[in-house]
Design a protein around this motif. Structure first.
Motif, PDB file in Angstrom:
ATOM      1  N   GLY A   1       9.443 -13.036  22.029  1.00  0.00           N
ATOM      2  CA  GLY A   1       9.822 -14.387  21.837  1.00  0.00           C
ATOM      3  C   GLY A   1       8.777 -15.207  22.601  1.00  0.00           C
ATOM      4  O   GLY A   1       7.504 -15.008  22.720  1.00  0.00           O
ATOM      5  N   ILE A   2       9.655 -16.237  22.383  1.00  0.00           N
ATOM      6  CA  ILE A   2       8.781 -17.735  23.324  1.00  0.00           C
ATOM      7  C   ILE A   2       8.337 -17.530  24.184  1.00  0.00           C
ATOM      8  O   ILE A   2       6.963 -17.939  24.268  1.00  0.00           O
TER       9      ILE A   2
ATOM     10  N   ASN B   1       4.155 -21.728  20.096  1.00  0.00           N
ATOM     11  CA  ASN B   1       3.483 -20.069  19.350  1.00  0.00           C
ATOM     12  C   ASN B   1       2.436 -20.105  18.600  1.00  0.00           C
ATOM     13  O   ASN B   1       2.157 -19.828  17.765  1.00  0.00           O
TER      14      ASN B   1
ATOM     15  N   TYR C   1      -0.543 -17.680  18.269  1.00  0.00           N
ATOM     16  CA  TYR C   1       0.167 -16.875  17.713  1.00  0.00           C
ATOM     17  C   TYR C   1      -0.182 -16.942  15.974  1.00  0.00           C
ATOM     18  O   TYR C   1      -0.683 -15.874  14.942  1.00  0.00           O
TER      19      TYR C   1
ATOM     20  N   HIS D   1      12.773 -11.396  21.424  1.00  0.00           N
ATOM     21  CA  HIS D   1      13.381 -12.926  20.505  1.00  0.00           C
ATOM     22  C   HIS D   1      14.800 -12.790  21.169  1.00  0.00           C
ATOM     23  O   HIS D   1      15.548 -12.071  21.566  1.00  0.00           O
ATOM     24  N   VAL D   2      15.426 -13.973  20.739  1.00  0.00           N
ATOM     25  CA  VAL D   2      16.075 -14.590  21.397  1.00  0.00           C
ATOM     26  C   VAL D   2      17.773 -13.891  20.757  1.00  0.00           C
ATOM     27  O   VAL D   2      18.393 -13.328  22.106  1.00  0.00           O
TER      28      VAL D   2
ATOM     29  N   VAL E   1      21.787 -18.980  28.646  1.00  0.00           N
ATOM     30  CA  VAL E   1      20.680 -19.561  27.764  1.00  0.00           C
ATOM     31  C   VAL E   1      19.829 -20.431  27.868  1.00  0.00           C
ATOM     32  O   VAL E   1      19.590 -21.118  28.420  1.00  0.00           O
TER      33      VAL E   1
ATOM     34  N   ASP F   1      12.671 -25.153  24.491  1.00  0.00           N
ATOM     35  CA  ASP F   1      13.371 -24.893  23.096  1.00  0.00           C
ATOM     36  C   ASP F   1      13.104 -24.601  21.901  1.00  0.00           C
ATOM     37  O   ASP F   1      13.593 -23.733  21.036  1.00  0.00           O
TER      38      ASP F   1
HETATM   39  O1  GFB Z   1      13.802 -16.346  19.475  1.00  0.00           O
HETATM   40  P1  GFB Z   1      12.233 -16.594  19.845  1.00  0.00           P
HETATM   41  O2  GFB Z   1      11.999 -16.964  21.572  1.00  0.00           O
HETATM   42  O3  GFB Z   1      11.799 -17.618  19.486  1.00  0.00           O
HETATM   43  O4  GFB Z   1      13.789 -18.683  20.809  1.00  0.00           O
HETATM   44  P2  GFB Z   1      11.304 -19.030  18.542  1.00  0.00           P
HETATM   45  C1  GFB Z   1      14.272 -18.785  19.391  1.00  0.00           C
HETATM   46  C2  GFB Z   1      15.430 -20.212  20.384  1.00  0.00           C
HETATM   47  O5  GFB Z   1      16.507 -19.465  21.773  1.00  0.00           O
HETATM   48  C3  GFB Z   1      14.068 -21.038  22.080  1.00  0.00           C
HETATM   49  C4  GFB Z   1      15.730 -19.780  22.654  1.00  0.00           C
HETATM   50  O6  GFB Z   1      15.280 -22.312  21.794  1.00  0.00           O
HETATM   51  C5  GFB Z   1      14.666 -19.980  22.530  1.00  0.00           C
HETATM   52  O7  GFB Z   1      14.283 -21.315  24.015  1.00  0.00           O
HETATM   53  N1  GFB Z   1      16.656 -18.873  23.836  1.00  0.00           N
HETATM   54  C6  GFB Z   1      18.255 -18.648  23.672  1.00  0.00           C
HETATM   55  C7  GFB Z   1      15.468 -17.669  23.993  1.00  0.00           C
HETATM   56  N2  GFB Z   1      18.452 -17.878  25.097  1.00  0.00           N
HETATM   57  C8  GFB Z   1      16.918 -16.955  24.551  1.00  0.00           C
HETATM   58  C9  GFB Z   1      16.496 -15.582  25.117  1.00  0.00           C
HETATM   59  O8  GFB Z   1      17.082 -15.349  26.006  1.00  0.00           O
HETATM   60  N3  GFB Z   1      15.816 -14.958  25.027  1.00  0.00           N
HETATM   61  C10 GFB Z   1      14.840 -16.381  23.573  1.00  0.00           C
HETATM   62  N4  GFB Z   1      13.281 -15.498  23.470  1.00  0.00           N
HETATM   63  N5  GFB Z   1      14.788 -17.294  23.608  1.00  0.00           N
HETATM   64  C11 GFB Z   1       9.345 -17.529  17.887  1.00  0.00           C
HETATM   65  C12 GFB Z   1       7.931 -17.452  18.195  1.00  0.00           C
HETATM   66  O9  GFB Z   1       9.784 -18.493  18.547  1.00  0.00           O
HETATM   67  O10 GFB Z   1       9.463 -17.006  16.635  1.00  0.00           O
HETATM   68  C13 GFB Z   1       7.032 -16.639  17.551  1.00  0.00           C
HETATM   69  O11 GFB Z   1       7.716 -17.232  20.012  1.00  0.00           O
HETATM   70  C14 GFB Z   1       7.645 -16.356  16.197  1.00  0.00           C
HETATM   71  O12 GFB Z   1       5.719 -16.371  17.767  1.00  0.00           O
HETATM   72  C15 GFB Z   1       8.987 -16.045  16.777  1.00  0.00           C
HETATM   73  O13 GFB Z   1       6.992 -16.674  15.541  1.00  0.00           O
HETATM   74  C16 GFB Z   1       9.671 -15.819  14.665  1.00  0.00           C
HETATM   75  O14 GFB Z   1      11.542 -18.942  16.904  1.00  0.00           O
HETATM   76  O15 GFB Z   1      11.365 -20.382  18.705  1.00  0.00           O
END
Ligand code: GFB
Length: 329
Positions: free
Chosen positions: A74-75, A139, A142, A185-186, A207, A275
């Protein structure tokens, strides 16, 4: 060379078969009668190792390779370890694609990610947006590795005439996902947090970020189905987007996951956390033009994934196991 017919007897190497995508692919391939699957865990073959990968492919000689092995996260994981995300992914891609090229493997499907597109790309994002603007910084490492993979596949098509193809999935989820509290991931991250809050009777869950970013979520089983559609019917140099064409704010996703997990307390946002990209929804018309469409609605997919997560809590955990989208170590 024309793309070979994708028959049930084709010998298929699913690289990364224990991850979210690879395990969904194996399920789908088996369900559709593809029985000659080549699989190897990361402890059997470390795909970052060129020599080991070349020896493995020379020995097994697959006719089709789906490259679903990668370091993903994740992010926060991406922002914390960009050098690892760049290096591991480049090394996996070079090992597998170079060995496949040396053997003249007729069909390769390389899986990328929707984060290859510019941060400010016009929405919904068309495949033609690739390399038209700056990337999302959280990212970029990546994404650049994945863009190198797309370029690698395109270059082999040009130079050797092999009918290799690439697909760009949107944010994925499903059984076998990584539920690590900070590295995931989120969707799985929130699932775990809301589940634990519901169990402990907590009154508030935080969150990350503002809750306003919009994301598109595709179930891994729908992606697996899309991969089969592409292997059967696509042969072109451009990546093909795989998504639902619909997005949702992180705040609405949080409410959906909270409801699924039976959490009724407060939901708070922490704007000190990044974000990431403001919006990322794919134009899927190339793929729907080939007859594919997503089948699993978000609400149903989240409920089924939550049921899987609950079951997985009862399974004995293997030490050091990475329950990620794709396993590299
Ligand atoms: O899923 P995520 O990490 O991926 O985060 P990205 C998506 C959104 O959810 C961001 C928010 O705006 C985060 O700040 N978020 C809220 C959270 N709470 C949480 C939490 O508990 N965990 C996480 N992880 N996020 C990824 C890329 O970006 O997408 C990768 O970093 C990959 O390289 C993947 O491409 C598909 O969509 O932001």
């Amino acid at each position: 060379m024309r793309a070979p017919e994708f028959t049930r007897s084709a010998k298929i190497f699913v690289a990364g078969h224990r991850g979210l995508v690879g395990s969904a692919l194996v399920r789908r391939l088996r369900a559709t009668g593809h029985h000659d699957l080549v699989l190897a865990t990361s402890s059997e073959v470390d795909l970052r190792d060129r020599g080991a990968t070349a020896r493995f492919l020379l020995d097994r000689r697959p006719e089709v390779i789906v490259l679903a092995a990668a370091r993903v996260g994740g992010i926060a994981a991406n922002a914390a370890a960009p050098a690892d995300f760049l290096s591991d992914n480049l090394r996996i891609q070079l090992s597998v694609l170079d060995a496949a090229r040396a053997l003249g493997v007729p069909r390769v499907l390389f899986l990328g990610s929707s984060c290859i597109y510019p941060r400010e790309a016009r929405q919904p994002i068309k495949e033609s947006a690739l390399l038209t603007g700056p990337l999302e910084p959280t990212n970029a490492a990546y994404a650049i590795a994945k863009i190198a993979g797309i370029t690698h596949v395109r270059s082999v098509r040009e130079q050797d005439g092999l009918p290799w193809i690439t697909a760009m999935p949107t944010n994925l989820y499903g059984p076998g996902d990584n539920f690590h509290p900070t590295g995931s991931h989120v969707l799985p991250g929130l699932m775990r947090r809301f589940h634990e809050a519901a169990q402990s009777g907590a009154h508030s869950v935080t969150v990350w970020g503002t809750g306003t970013p919009r994301r598109e979520f595709l179930h891994a089983d729908d992606l697996a189905d899309a991969c089969l559609t592409l292997l059967a019917g696509y042969d072109g140099p451009d990546p093909v987007n795989v998504g639902t064409g619909r997005d949702i704010t992180i705040a609405d996703l949080a409410r959906l996951v909270a409801e699924t997990a039976g959490y009724t307390g407060r939901i708070e946002f922490d704007p000190s956390k990044p974000d990431g990209t403001p919006r990322k929804v794919l134009d899927i018309s190339t793929l729907t033009g080939l007859g594919w469409e997503p089948r699993i609605r978000l609400r149903e997919g989240v409920a089924a994934t939550y049921a899987w997560y609950l079951e997985s809590l009862d399974l004995p955990r293997q030490r050091g196991e990475v329950r990620g989208h794709e396993v590299v170590r």
